[in-house]
Design an enzyme around this catalytic site. Structure first.
Site, short mmCIF file in Angstrom:
data_model
loop_
_atom_site.label_atom_id
_atom_site.label_comp_id
_atom_site.label_asym_id
_atom_site.label_seq_id
_atom_site.Cartn_x
_atom_site.Cartn_y
_atom_site.Cartn_z
N CYS A 92 -6.55 -6.75 -11.39
CA CYS A 92 -5.76 -7.99 -11.31
C CYS A 92 -6.32 -9.04 -12.26
CB CYS A 92 -5.74 -8.51 -9.89
SG CYS A 92 -4.66 -7.56 -8.79
N GLU B 111 -1.56 -10.05 -6.21
CA GLU B 111 -1.60 -10.83 -7.45
C GLU B 111 -0.72 -10.21 -8.52
OE1 GLU B 111 -5.81 -10.97 -5.59
OE2 GLU B 111 -4.11 -9.59 -5.69
N GLU C 229 0.83 -1.21 0.00
CA GLU C 229 0.00 0.00 0.00
C GLU C 229 0.86 1.25 0.00
OE1 GLU C 229 -3.87 -1.80 2.35
OE2 GLU C 229 -2.62 -0.33 3.38
#
Length: 158
Positions: free
Chosen positions: A114, A74, A63
């Site tokens: 993703c 991912e 983050e």
């Protein structure tokens, strides 16, 4: 006007029903959550991929205070695998997540961004990528990204 029905098959299992390779991959994804940098959401996600040569690569979400600047587990994992092992197809992806209370009971699916990256990776290697979504109480086994992203946009439209 006609209705279009899309059938998606998702297998539900428990950890004990996984084969040894699937369990190793889930364990690697769970371990990868410990490397998550998630000081804002406190939601740690880990992913692990099994490459065609048997190599397992893992990664976690990272983050950032400028929220769009972070990246999901991912994408971290798949991008690293694709750049480090460009000739090795990704055969299987496992995803695990935990919060401050521990691993989540219900499997979490990948976000839309993703899913698009996973689709491109599947298309790149011209073979389906099996997906394992881990939850403490159940695990979902999915045969390919198209099951996560029906009516998907791919290179064939360009």
């Amino acid at each position: 006007m006609k209705d279009l029905h899309i059938d998606i098959h998702i297998h539900s299992a428990c950890y004990e029903e996984l084969d040894e390779t699937q369990r190793r991959l889930v364990d690697a994804a769970k371990e990868a959550t410990s490397h998550s940098y998630s000081p804002y959401s406190h939601f740690a996600v880990g992913a692990a991929v099994l490459l065609a040569d048997g190599t397992i690569v893992s990664g976690s979400n990272q983050e950032n205070a400028a929220f769009p600047s972070g990246t999901c587990a991912e994408r971290t994992t798949v991008f690293y695998a694709n750049s480090r092992y460009p000739d090795q197809p990704v055969c299987t992806l496992a995803i695990a997540a935990r919060n401050e209370s521990g691993f989540v009971d219900t499997p979490i699916p990948p976000c839309g961004a993703c899913r698009q990256v996973l689709l491109e990776t599947e298309q790149r290697y011209r073979q389906p990528m099996h997906i394992i979504l881990y939850g403490e109480k159940k695990i979902f086994l999915i045969d390919g990204v198209k099951s996560l992203l029906p009516l998907s946009f791919g290179a064939e439209f360009l």
